[in-house]
Design an enzyme around this catalytic site. Structure first.
Site, PDB file in Angstrom:
ATOM      1  CG  ASP A 204      70.980   3.377  36.323  1.00 18.49           C
ATOM      2  OD1 ASP A 204      70.406   2.697  37.197  1.00 18.49           O
ATOM      3  OD2 ASP A 204      72.201   3.312  36.120  1.00 18.49           O
ATOM      4  CG  ASP A 206      71.985  -0.530  36.503  1.00 24.01           C
ATOM      5  OD1 ASP A 206      72.801   0.304  36.079  1.00 24.01           O
ATOM      6  OD2 ASP A 206      71.234  -0.310  37.486  1.00 24.01           O
ATOM      7  CG  ASP A 294      74.657   2.250  33.574  1.00 25.40           C
ATOM      8  OD1 ASP A 294      74.838   3.156  32.725  1.00 25.40           O
ATOM      9  OD2 ASP A 294      74.745   2.441  34.802  1.00 25.40           O
TER      10      ASP A 294
HETATM   11  N1  CTP Z   1      78.649  -0.390  39.350  1.00 23.68           N
HETATM   12  C1  CTP Z   1      79.917  -0.788  39.049  1.00 23.68           C
HETATM   13  N2  CTP Z   1      80.724   0.014  38.282  1.00 23.68           N
HETATM   14  C2  CTP Z   1      80.246   1.193  37.809  1.00 23.68           C
HETATM   15  C3  CTP Z   1      78.951   1.600  38.091  1.00 23.68           C
HETATM   16  C4  CTP Z   1      78.156   0.774  38.885  1.00 23.68           C
HETATM   17  O1  CTP Z   1      80.349  -1.841  39.469  1.00 23.68           O
HETATM   18  N3  CTP Z   1      81.047   1.949  37.064  1.00 23.68           N
HETATM   19  C5  CTP Z   1      77.808  -1.253  40.179  1.00 23.68           C
HETATM   20  C6  CTP Z   1      77.535  -0.633  41.526  1.00 23.68           C
HETATM   21  O2  CTP Z   1      78.465  -1.075  42.472  1.00 23.68           O
HETATM   22  C7  CTP Z   1      76.148  -1.145  41.842  1.00 23.68           C
HETATM   23  C8  CTP Z   1      75.523  -1.478  40.482  1.00 23.68           C
HETATM   24  O3  CTP Z   1      76.574  -1.411  39.549  1.00 23.68           O
HETATM   25  O4  CTP Z   1      76.279  -2.334  42.566  1.00 23.68           O
HETATM   26  C9  CTP Z   1      74.396  -0.565  40.133  1.00 23.68           C
HETATM   27  O5  CTP Z   1      74.817   0.784  40.173  1.00 23.68           O
HETATM   28  P1  CTP Z   1      73.823   2.006  40.044  1.00 23.68           P
HETATM   29  O6  CTP Z   1      72.993   1.882  38.831  1.00 23.68           O
HETATM   30  O7  CTP Z   1      74.638   3.227  40.170  1.00 23.68           O
HETATM   31  O8  CTP Z   1      72.967   1.924  41.392  1.00 23.68           O
HETATM   32  P2  CTP Z   1      71.643   1.143  41.749  1.00 23.68           P
HETATM   33  O9  CTP Z   1      71.954   0.326  42.946  1.00 23.68           O
HETATM   34  O10 CTP Z   1      71.103   0.418  40.562  1.00 23.68           O
HETATM   35  O11 CTP Z   1      70.663   2.290  42.203  1.00 23.68           O
HETATM   36  P3  CTP Z   1      69.689   3.176  41.279  1.00 23.68           P
HETATM   37  O12 CTP Z   1      68.328   2.594  41.467  1.00 23.68           O
HETATM   38  O13 CTP Z   1      69.789   4.548  41.824  1.00 23.68           O
HETATM   39  O14 CTP Z   1      70.167   3.092  39.876  1.00 23.68           O
HETATM   40 MN    MN Z   2      70.876   1.388  38.716  1.00 23.26          MN
HETATM   41 MN    MN Z   3      73.787   2.100  36.759  1.00 21.97          MN
END
Ligand code: CTP
Ligand code: MN
Ligand code: MN
Ligand code: MN
Length: 370
Positions: A204, A206, A294
């Site tokens: 995703d 963020d 996100d």
């Molecule tokens: N996070 C959070 N609360 C959530 C979802 C995510 O605090 N409800 C934080 C996670 O701890 C992480 C960050 O947001 O540090 C990013 O989460 P995520 O997008 O799930 O993972 P990524 O590390 O960005 O990996 P990816 O590349 O797969 O998206």
């Molecule tokens: Mn992410």
């Molecule tokens: Mn995320």
């Protein structure tokens, strides 16, 4: 001296937040094996076991060279009995029996496929698996009533499981910036999550949004979402208001890693015209794709904590909080840092200051890939 024997002599700190963990490291075969077992434990809702495998993998990711023999592991922290057994098996045979059995198991494959649907967690997937539903197509045929998130997740299943590229993340960032600046000029948008850690792809994208005049950011998300919706950029969104002030727990919330910021979990409709790429669907090709995005809004005074908390990796965050509690008698969240001995909140205007409060060497985002 055998090559690499010096590894055991170098002392490696035991918390991942004390170490530099780059994206590219020297022990992929071993960490891939341990990650499968971690994933399997998490899908079986065995969190403790999952964390143990994740910690072992993170330790290996931080080593400056390839591990070639078990004797090099002597004296290293974070390697439990089970992880060590798996590592030794891979070092000796090239594969681990347990990892092979797991990857080929019907249950693991089905749980992965079902939790790969946006909006579906391990509990729901397990219930469906026990009813004989093993794939998204099985679910489609089952006639189960799905919630809005799950319906979107099923509809865009293939695309949402396609990695999001860095250039797609940049394109999404430009859209988010237009939306935010249209409703609140002067607001600041920061790319967070895996892309901030230097990853070239993600599941995703963020973003963290704030405004230098504290208070101006309040109620921002619904306005941003309306703008995006009016422009046709959203396929799905769920917005949650900020519940930080109403929460009784205060900023120190050690029991949960969920924060209380205003946030939006969404699916964007991103044009692929610029890349000349077409997305193949059941109904023929089209020139846009679905991307999970996100969005989080933080008040300016909490921004460094939100930035640190949302940059990840998930294990790095977990280790930071564990370090804070067990080594410093402090509670760290994405909102604040609380000193339990002095009974006061520690202010910070940058991530560097938070590391300093915690008595940790500063670890830049690119080295938080634990
Ligand atoms: N996070 C959070 N609360 C959530 C979802 C995510 O605090 N409800 C934080 C996670 O701890 C992480 C960050 O947001 O540090 C990013 O989460 P995520 O997008 O799930 O993972 P990524 O590390 O960005 O990996 P990816 O590349 O797969 O998206
Ligand atoms: Mn992410
Ligand atoms: Mn995320
Ligand atoms: Mn075994």
């Amino acid at each position: 001296q055998k090559p690499g024997l010096e590894l055991a002599v170098v002392s490696v700190p035991s918390y991942a937040c004390q170490r530099h963990t780059p994206l590219l490291h020297h022990n992929i075969t071993l960490t891939d094996a341990l990650s499968i077992l971690a994933e399997n434990a998490e899908l079986g809702e065995n969190e403790g076991r999952g964390v143990a495998f994740r910690r072992a993998a993170a330790l290996l990711k931080s080593l400056p060279q390839e591990v070639r023999g078990a004797e090099q592991l002597r004296g290293l922290p974070c390697l439990g009995e089970h992880s060590l057994r798996v590592i030794k098996e891979v070092l000796e045979d090239g594969v681990s029996h347990e990892v092979e059995t797991t990857t080929h198991s019907e249950q693991f494959k089905a749980m992965k496929a079902l939790t790969g649907i946006f909006g579906v967690g391990a509990k729901t997937a397990d219930r469906w698996f026990k009813e004989g539903i093993h794939t998204p197509s099985d679910l489609q045929r089952s006639g189960h009533t799905l919630n809005r998130a799950q319906r979107a997740g099923l509809q865009y299943y293939d695309e949402l499981n396609l990695p999001v590229t860095k250039s797609e993340a940049v394109a999404i960032g430009q859209i988010v910036e237009r939306a935010v600046h249209a409703v609140l000029p002067g607001a600041e948008i920061t790319l967070i999550g895996g892309f901030r850690r230097g990853k070239q792809t993600g599941h995703d994208v963020d973003f963290l949004i704030t405004h230098p005049d504290e208070g101006r950011e309040e109620g921002l998300m619904p306005k941003v979402v309306s703008w995006l919706e009016a422009q046709g950029f959203l396929l799905y969104q769920k917005t949650t208001g900020n519940s930080y002030l109403e929460s009784k727990e205060g900023p120190a919330r050690p029991a949960s890693n969920m924060d209380r910021f205003e946030r939006c979990f969404s699916i964007f409709r991103l044009s692929t015209d610029n890349e000349g790429r077409e997305i193949q669907t059941g109904n023929g090709p089209r020139s846009w794709r679905a991307v999970r995005v996100d969005l989080v809004v933080s008040p300016y005074s909490q921004f460094p904590f939100a930035l640190l908390g949302w940059t990840g990796s998930k294990l790095f965050e977990r280790e930071l909080r564990r370090w804070a509690v067990h080594e410093k008698a402090m509670t760290l969240s994405s909102h604040a840092l609380y000193d339990r001995k002095r009974t006061l909140y520690l202010r910070a205007s940058s991530e560097e200051e938070i590391f300093a409060h915690l008595g940790l060497e500063y670890i830049p985002p690119c080295d938080r890939n634990a």
